[in-house]
Design a protein around this motif. Structure first.
Motif, PDB file in Angstrom:
ATOM      1  N   ALA A 295       0.832  -1.203   0.000  1.00 42.45           N
ATOM      2  CA  ALA A 295       0.000   0.000   0.000  1.00 42.45           C
ATOM      3  C   ALA A 295       0.871   1.258   0.000  1.00 42.45           C
ATOM      4  O   ALA A 295       0.512   2.268  -0.600  1.00 42.45           O
ATOM      5  CB  ALA A 295      -0.939  -0.004   1.203  1.00 42.45           C
ATOM      6  N   VAL A 296       2.007   1.181   0.659  1.00 41.12           N
ATOM      7  CA  VAL A 296       2.938   2.310   0.648  1.00 41.12           C
ATOM      8  C   VAL A 296       3.476   2.485  -0.771  1.00 41.12           C
ATOM      9  O   VAL A 296       3.482   3.584  -1.329  1.00 41.12           O
ATOM     10  CB  VAL A 296       4.108   2.092   1.638  1.00 41.12           C
ATOM     11  CG1 VAL A 296       5.221   3.109   1.388  1.00 41.12           C
ATOM     12  CG2 VAL A 296       3.615   2.189   3.075  1.00 41.12           C
ATOM     13  N   ALA A 297       3.867   1.372  -1.376  1.00 39.50           N
ATOM     14  CA  ALA A 297       4.441   1.425  -2.723  1.00 39.50           C
ATOM     15  C   ALA A 297       3.445   2.004  -3.722  1.00 39.50           C
ATOM     16  O   ALA A 297       3.818   2.748  -4.632  1.00 39.50           O
ATOM     17  CB  ALA A 297       4.886   0.037  -3.151  1.00 39.50           C
ATOM     18  N   SER A 298       2.153   1.696  -3.526  1.00 34.29           N
ATOM     19  CA  SER A 298       1.162   2.180  -4.491  1.00 34.29           C
ATOM     20  C   SER A 298       0.613   3.547  -4.092  1.00 34.29           C
ATOM     21  O   SER A 298      -0.320   4.048  -4.713  1.00 34.29           O
ATOM     22  CB  SER A 298       0.024   1.166  -4.617  1.00 34.29           C
ATOM     23  OG  SER A 298      -0.668   1.109  -3.390  1.00 34.29           O
ATOM     24  N   GLY A 299       1.155   4.117  -3.033  1.00 36.69           N
ATOM     25  CA  GLY A 299       0.755   5.471  -2.653  1.00 36.69           C
ATOM     26  C   GLY A 299      -0.530   5.547  -1.852  1.00 36.69           C
ATOM     27  O   GLY A 299      -1.050   6.626  -1.601  1.00 36.69           O
ATOM     28  N   GLU A 300      -1.074   4.385  -1.437  1.00 38.60           N
ATOM     29  CA  GLU A 300      -2.331   4.421  -0.680  1.00 38.60           C
ATOM     30  C   GLU A 300      -2.095   4.617   0.804  1.00 38.60           C
ATOM     31  O   GLU A 300      -3.016   4.931   1.547  1.00 38.60           O
ATOM     32  CB  GLU A 300      -3.087   3.106  -0.867  1.00 38.60           C
ATOM     33  CG  GLU A 300      -3.681   2.917  -2.223  1.00 38.60           C
ATOM     34  CD  GLU A 300      -4.002   1.450  -2.435  1.00 38.60           C
ATOM     35  OE1 GLU A 300      -5.062   1.012  -1.979  1.00 38.60           O
ATOM     36  OE2 GLU A 300      -3.163   0.737  -3.034  1.00 38.60           O
ATOM     37  N   PHE A 301      -0.882   4.359   1.225  1.00 37.26           N
ATOM     38  CA  PHE A 301      -0.588   4.501   2.645  1.00 37.26           C
ATOM     39  C   PHE A 301       0.696   5.288   2.800  1.00 37.26           C
ATOM     40  O   PHE A 301       1.687   5.020   2.127  1.00 37.26           O
ATOM     41  CB  PHE A 301      -0.444   3.119   3.295  1.00 37.26           C
ATOM     42  CG  PHE A 301      -0.696   3.136   4.777  1.00 37.26           C
ATOM     43  CD1 PHE A 301      -1.974   2.968   5.282  1.00 37.26           C
ATOM     44  CD2 PHE A 301       0.347   3.324   5.671  1.00 37.26           C
ATOM     45  CE1 PHE A 301      -2.215   3.004   6.646  1.00 37.26           C
ATOM     46  CE2 PHE A 301       0.120   3.358   7.041  1.00 37.26           C
ATOM     47  CZ  PHE A 301      -1.166   3.187   7.533  1.00 37.26           C
ATOM     48  N   ARG A 302       0.659   6.289   3.666  1.00 35.11           N
ATOM     49  CA  ARG A 302       1.829   7.151   3.831  1.00 35.11           C
ATOM     50  C   ARG A 302       2.998   6.383   4.415  1.00 35.11           C
ATOM     51  O   ARG A 302       2.863   5.688   5.417  1.00 35.11           O
ATOM     52  CB  ARG A 302       1.497   8.306   4.774  1.00 35.11           C
ATOM     53  CG  ARG A 302       0.583   9.349   4.192  1.00 35.11           C
ATOM     54  CD  ARG A 302       0.390  10.434   5.217  1.00 35.11           C
ATOM     55  NE  ARG A 302       1.661  11.107   5.463  1.00 35.11           N
ATOM     56  CZ  ARG A 302       1.945  12.319   4.999  1.00 35.11           C
ATOM     57  NH1 ARG A 302       1.050  12.970   4.279  1.00 35.11           N
ATOM     58  NH2 ARG A 302       3.113  12.867   5.254  1.00 35.11           N
ATOM     59  N   GLU A 303       4.142   6.571   3.800  1.00 36.83           N
ATOM     60  CA  GLU A 303       5.325   5.847   4.244  1.00 36.83           C
ATOM     61  C   GLU A 303       5.722   6.253   5.667  1.00 36.83           C
ATOM     62  O   GLU A 303       6.044   5.413   6.506  1.00 36.83           O
ATOM     63  CB  GLU A 303       6.489   6.130   3.281  1.00 36.83           C
ATOM     64  CG  GLU A 303       7.698   5.284   3.587  1.00 36.83           C
ATOM     65  CD  GLU A 303       8.829   5.486   2.590  1.00 36.83           C
ATOM     66  OE1 GLU A 303       8.873   6.567   1.966  1.00 36.83           O
ATOM     67  OE2 GLU A 303       9.652   4.572   2.453  1.00 36.83           O
ATOM     68  N   ASP A 304       5.653   7.571   5.942  1.00 35.96           N
ATOM     69  CA  ASP A 304       6.072   8.014   7.286  1.00 35.96           C
ATOM     70  C   ASP A 304       5.171   7.427   8.368  1.00 35.96           C
ATOM     71  O   ASP A 304       5.635   7.003   9.424  1.00 35.96           O
ATOM     72  CB  ASP A 304       6.141   9.550   7.373  1.00 35.96           C
ATOM     73  CG  ASP A 304       4.973  10.253   6.698  1.00 35.96           C
ATOM     74  OD1 ASP A 304       3.992   9.558   6.362  1.00 35.96           O
ATOM     75  OD2 ASP A 304       5.034  11.476   6.521  1.00 35.96           O
ATOM     76  N   LEU A 305       3.879   7.324   8.066  1.00 37.10           N
ATOM     77  CA  LEU A 305       2.961   6.737   9.043  1.00 37.10           C
ATOM     78  C   LEU A 305       3.269   5.248   9.220  1.00 37.10           C
ATOM     79  O   LEU A 305       3.275   4.723  10.329  1.00 37.10           O
ATOM     80  CB  LEU A 305       1.511   6.932   8.599  1.00 37.10           C
ATOM     81  CG  LEU A 305       0.439   6.343   9.512  1.00 37.10           C
ATOM     82  CD1 LEU A 305       0.544   6.912  10.926  1.00 37.10           C
ATOM     83  CD2 LEU A 305      -0.960   6.581   8.960  1.00 37.10           C
ATOM     84  N   PHE A 306       3.555   4.595   8.095  1.00 39.68           N
ATOM     85  CA  PHE A 306       3.898   3.176   8.160  1.00 39.68           C
ATOM     86  C   PHE A 306       5.078   2.941   9.104  1.00 39.68           C
ATOM     87  O   PHE A 306       5.036   2.073   9.976  1.00 39.68           O
ATOM     88  CB  PHE A 306       4.215   2.641   6.763  1.00 39.68           C
ATOM     89  CG  PHE A 306       4.767   1.241   6.771  1.00 39.68           C
ATOM     90  CD1 PHE A 306       3.965   0.168   7.134  1.00 39.68           C
ATOM     91  CD2 PHE A 306       6.089   0.997   6.424  1.00 39.68           C
ATOM     92  CE1 PHE A 306       4.473  -1.127   7.155  1.00 39.68           C
ATOM     93  CE2 PHE A 306       6.600  -0.285   6.438  1.00 39.68           C
ATOM     94  CZ  PHE A 306       5.790  -1.358   6.800  1.00 39.68           C
TER      95      PHE A 306
END
Ligand SMILES: Nc1ncnc2c1ncn2[C@@H]1O[C@H](COP(=O)(O)OP(=O)(O)OP(=O)(O)O)[C@@H](O)[C@H]1O
Ligand SMILES: [Mg+2]
Length: 491
Positions: A295-306
């Protein structure tokens, strides 16, 4: 806060060093300064509680400081300072074991909070004897701990991790397919922490309409929106001093991710329509059945939040990869329903148990519970017989065996992986212990899946529910490339 904790600040910019020093001294800390990594390491001794280091320094940079500290003083949290816009490096540092990072320019309050958290962590690392792994292990006995059942190696590892991280403020990200026990694990973490007398508050991010999410999380003030006739606290406030469980975190709308990130980073927020900034002390546990990295890779989930959430990753394997646990679970569930349904049921026949053990349970333990409940309700006798089970269970019985069982030994898979993070009984840091255990579990599951599929990467990836590419990367990391079937190895 009053404290005599000692903080070592390493930065080549004298101004920044001075500012940091001033902030921290005002907070009651004792501050030591160093103008680069080498000097920092010279000054470092067992009396230092936390290190704050600039990532980029001439001669001897923050990464090298981190590497040395992780080896020689693993209990000392390292906070990285990074230049604005170079979060990538900071994230790499956190992956390499840094406690956290602060981006320049920073706010005084941010520093204060991160340092306070780090001090807590350092204290926990130092004072908690069960935070170390010993050769005899503090790992829990076979079953029943925390209300979680499981005697497979993977579940034993998970129990070990739960015990090690429960009583720390670290955020835990629990992942696993639906029905694997993520919520139960979250509760176990809370129950085994010193917050157990405080509230455990859950929010299911998938169940709350987008437009209500913010007020659910942070609360609202009277008149904030139509229908807000009074004020109401949000889940963050309700969870103060306790644990907040962010269930199905993968479903949180992107707009909310920024707000959540701020609340996590700064432990503060405002109610919707409110002007007062509220502060809370909340331990976070998040869970998801989604592949957040994807989801991070596809831009659906923020990397910093992850990265904020994924401090301690806890991966719960599906039941089909730990079939040895099924009989225990079946007995436990029958016992549970005997009381709940008030039905006289003594147990289950061996051949019926075999059928249940061989099934692949795509819905995992929840599905097993549902089937057993139905079976018990319609059971004609006081024992569950094979004929009482739904027909579809009795047809195709796959023969997946438990991860880490010697069954794969003919192919050299799965049987002989190391079972302890340390063989020599040396104390290891919390983060290292967790990382080692997580990797071990992951490696076992991968080796097992490759054994099951006779080295077919595509099928193994399907079994593990990860992409072929990430499986290949993990195989490389774990040195498992020799497990690949010949016609697969070329691509
Ligand atoms: N190890 C276990 N021992 C005993 N019971 C378990 C275990 N794991 C799960 N369960 C039971 O299985 C059911 C599902 O567990 P839980 O709700 O924690 O799963 P989940 O991963 O959160 O599922 P979902 O993704 O569907 O929300 C619950 O009734 C729980 O008590
Ligand atoms: Mg759940």
């Amino acid at each position: 806060m009053a404290s005599s904790s000692r903080i070592l600040v390493a930065d080549d910019e004298p101004n920044l060093r001075r500012v940091l020093s001033a902030i921290l001294t005002r907070e009651g800390y004792e501050v030591w300064q160093a103008s680069d990594g080498a000097e920092a390491l010279e000054r470092l001794d067992t009396t230092v509680d936390v290190i704050i280091t600039d990532l980029k320094m001439p001669r001897f940079d923050g990464m090298r400081v981190l590497q040395t500290v992780s080896k020689e003083y693993p209990e000392v949290p390292v906070i990285m300072i990074t230049a604005f816009g170079s979060v990538d490096n900071a994230v790499a540092a956190v992956k390499a074991g840094a406690f956290d990072y602060i981006e320049k320019p920073f706010e005084q309050e941010q520093i204060r909070q991160i340092v306070e958290k780090a001090i807590k962590q350092a204290t926990a690392n130092r004072s908690e004897p069960s935070l170390t792994l010993t050769p005899n292990g503090d790992i829990s006995p076979s079953t029943g701990r925390h209300g979680l059942i499981g005697r497979s190696d993977v579940m034993q590892s998970i129990f070990g991790i739960i015990e090690k991280v429960a009583n720390t403020p670290s955020t835990v990200l629990v992942t696993g397919e639906s029905g694997t026990g993520k919520e139960l694990v979250a509760k176990a973490l809370h129950e085994n922490s010193d917050r157990s007398d405080e509230p455990f508050i859950k929010i299911n991010c998938a169940a709350i309409p987008k437009n209500l999410m913010e007020s659910e999380l942070f609360g609202y003030e009277k008149g904030a929106f139509t229908g807000a006739t009074g004020s109401k606290p949000g889940r963050f406030e309700l969870a103060d001093k306790g644990t907040l469980f962010l269930d199905e975190i993968g479903e949180i709308p992107v707009e909310m991710q920024v707000k959540l990130l701020r609340a996590i980073q700064e432990s503060e927020f405002e109610r919707v329509g409110g002007i007062k900034t509220l502060k809370v002390d909340v331990r976070l546990i998040a869970a998801t059945n989604r592949d957040l990295e994807k989801a991070v890779a596809s831009g659906e989930f923020r990397e910093d939040l992850f990265y904020r959430l994924n401090v301690v990753p806890l991966m719960i394997p599906p039941l089909r990869l730990r079939q040895g646990d099924t009989p225990l679970l079946v007995d436990h569930i029958i016992e549970k329903f005997r009381h709940r349904l008030n039905i006289e049921i003594e147990g289950i026949d061996d051949d019926a148990m075999e059928v249940l053990s061989a099934h692949s349970w795509p819905g995992n333990i929840r599905e097993l519970e549902n089937i057993l409940e139905r079976t018990i309700l319609f059971c004609s006798d006081t024992r569950i017989r094979r004929a009482d089970l739904p027909d579809e269970l009795c047809v195709a019985t796959s023969s997946v065996t438990e991860a880490g069982q010697p069954s794969g030994s003919e192919t050299g898979v799965g049987g002989s992986l190391p079972t302890k993070a340390t063989a020599n009984g040396e104390a290891v840091s919390l983060k290292d212990a967790v990382r080692a255990e997580t990797s071990r579990v992951e490696k076992e599951l991968i080796a097992h899946a490759l054994g099951e599929t006779a080295g077919n990467v595509t099928q193994a990836a399907k079994l593990l529910k990860i992409s072929r590419k990430s499986l290949q990367m993990k195989m490389k990391d774990f040195g498992l490339r020799d497990r690949v079937r010949d016609d697969e190895s070329g691509n």
